[in-house]
Enzyme design. Structure first.
Site, PDB file in Angstrom:
ATOM      1  CG  HIS A  94      -0.343   0.013   2.540  1.00  7.08           C
ATOM      2  ND1 HIS A  94      -0.109  -1.137   3.242  1.00  7.08           N
ATOM      3  CD2 HIS A  94       0.109   1.016   3.342  1.00  7.08           C
ATOM      4  CE1 HIS A  94       0.446  -0.855   4.408  1.00  7.08           C
ATOM      5  NE2 HIS A  94       0.601   0.460   4.495  1.00  7.08           N
TER       6      HIS A  94
ATOM      7  CG  HIS B 205       3.932   4.521   5.420  1.00 10.88           C
ATOM      8  ND1 HIS B 205       3.074   5.066   6.340  1.00 10.88           N
ATOM      9  CD2 HIS B 205       3.443   3.283   5.153  1.00 10.88           C
ATOM     10  CE1 HIS B 205       2.120   4.195   6.628  1.00 10.88           C
ATOM     11  NE2 HIS B 205       2.316   3.111   5.912  1.00 10.88           N
TER      12      HIS B 205
ATOM     13  CD  GLU C 199       3.422  -0.461   7.184  1.00  9.60           C
ATOM     14  OE1 GLU C 199       2.829   0.271   6.368  1.00  9.60           O
ATOM     15  OE2 GLU C 199       2.854  -0.993   8.153  1.00  9.60           O
TER      16      GLU C 199
HETATM   17 CO    CO Z   1       1.112   1.381   6.275  1.00  4.52          CO
END
Ligand code: CO
Length: 134
Positions: free
Chosen positions: A7, A79, A130
């Site tokens: 994502h 992020h 991440e």
């Molecule tokens: Co995230």
């Protein structure tokens, strides 16, 4: 090492308004909000055919997302999340190559209940990364 883009996360000042924009203006499938107290965020996920967009809003006192919103009042890109097969192996390999893992370096359950880690933006072209164990 890294696999699929899981994502892209965007901090938003108004979660309901952002969810409505993605649902109505952009015609996407949008999840209900979910509180993640351990991360100091409320999330909404936008499902796209090839990845997801994570809309983030601060939750509780001292949220890092609030600090981000204070600096970027209209929100912004926060992020990107890559999938890895084995998050411990990925962490150890990254640390061995000099990359900095944020926090105590131990994976925590992320938005999907799977272990996640964050990597220092200064080591990755100014982008907070991440990692999520797929
Ligand atoms: Co995230």
């Amino acid at each position: 090492m890294i696999g699929r883009l899981n994502h892209v996360a965007i901090v938003v000042p108004d979660l309901a308004a952002a969810a409505a924009t993605y649902r109505q203006t952009l015609g996407a499938t949008v999840s209900a909000p979910e509180d993640l107290p351990d991360h100091g965020v409320t999330t909404v996920f936008v499902e796209l055919p090839n990845t997801k967009i994570e809309l983030l809003h601060p939750l509780g006192e001292g949220s890092a997302i609030q600090t981000f919103l204070d600096r970027n009042p209209s929100g912004g890109l926060h992020h990107i999340c890559y999938e890895v097969e084995d998050i411990i192996a990925a962490r150890d390999a990254l640390k061995a190559s000099g990359a900095r893992v944020l926090g105590d370096g131990e994976p925590k359950p992320g938005a999907h209940g799977k272990p996640v880690l964050f990597l220092h933006p200064k080591d990755f072209a100014g982008t907070l990364v991440e990692l999520e164990q797929a």
